[in-house]
Design a protein around this motif. Sequence first.
Motif, short mmCIF file in Angstrom:
data_model
loop_
_atom_site.label_atom_id
_atom_site.label_comp_id
_atom_site.label_asym_id
_atom_site.label_seq_id
_atom_site.Cartn_x
_atom_site.Cartn_y
_atom_site.Cartn_z
N GLY A 32 -65.72 69.22 -69.86
CA GLY A 32 -65.99 68.17 -68.92
C GLY A 32 -65.51 68.38 -67.68
O GLY A 32 -65.64 67.59 -66.66
N PHE A 33 -65.03 69.88 -67.50
CA PHE A 33 -64.72 70.02 -65.96
C PHE A 33 -65.86 70.31 -65.16
O PHE A 33 -65.73 70.02 -63.86
CB PHE A 33 -63.74 71.19 -66.15
N LEU A 34 -66.79 71.05 -65.66
CA LEU A 34 -68.19 71.06 -64.94
C LEU A 34 -69.27 70.23 -65.30
O LEU A 34 -69.47 69.79 -66.69
CB LEU A 34 -68.51 72.76 -65.02
N ARG A 49 -58.82 80.71 -62.72
CA ARG A 49 -59.65 81.23 -61.25
C ARG A 49 -60.83 80.50 -61.03
O ARG A 49 -60.82 79.96 -59.51
CB ARG A 49 -59.69 82.63 -61.10
N ILE A 50 -61.60 80.28 -61.93
CA ILE A 50 -62.82 79.70 -61.58
C ILE A 50 -62.65 78.22 -61.29
O ILE A 50 -63.38 77.43 -60.54
CB ILE A 50 -64.06 79.83 -62.80
N GLU A 71 -69.84 77.48 -69.65
CA GLU A 71 -70.23 76.70 -70.76
C GLU A 71 -68.92 76.08 -71.41
O GLU A 71 -69.02 74.73 -71.59
CB GLU A 71 -71.01 77.51 -71.93
N SER A 72 -67.85 77.02 -71.28
CA SER A 72 -66.64 76.31 -71.89
C SER A 72 -66.17 75.43 -70.79
O SER A 72 -65.74 74.24 -71.55
CB SER A 72 -65.76 77.42 -72.01
N LEU A 73 -66.21 75.53 -69.56
CA LEU A 73 -65.82 74.63 -68.60
C LEU A 73 -66.95 73.37 -68.50
O LEU A 73 -66.39 72.33 -68.30
CB LEU A 73 -65.74 75.01 -67.37
N PHE A 74 -67.88 73.57 -68.99
CA PHE A 74 -69.00 72.23 -69.08
C PHE A 74 -68.69 71.58 -70.13
O PHE A 74 -68.67 70.16 -70.06
CB PHE A 74 -70.43 72.94 -69.21
#
Length: 82
Positions: free
Chosen positions: A65-67, A25-26, A59-62
Amino acid sequence: MQTQAHQTCRVTIYPKPAESELVRRIRGEFLEMPGMRVTPEQARRLWSLDRATCVATLESLFTSGFLARDANGRYHKAQGGY
């Protein structure tokens, strides 16, 4: 005659965990609005999350490398984010 003992090696392969609905979703929100920049507090309110869940997910998405994160602590879609 020489005998050799052989040991058995057991390897367990675990399937990759499915991406959580929250992460999908995010990611979808950032893909639909690539210019979106949010602080953890704004993201928490936007997605109705508790602070710990929100920070861990961002933080997981960061880390993946996605964020990316700017100097003001706002998260946004990384240039090469998948």
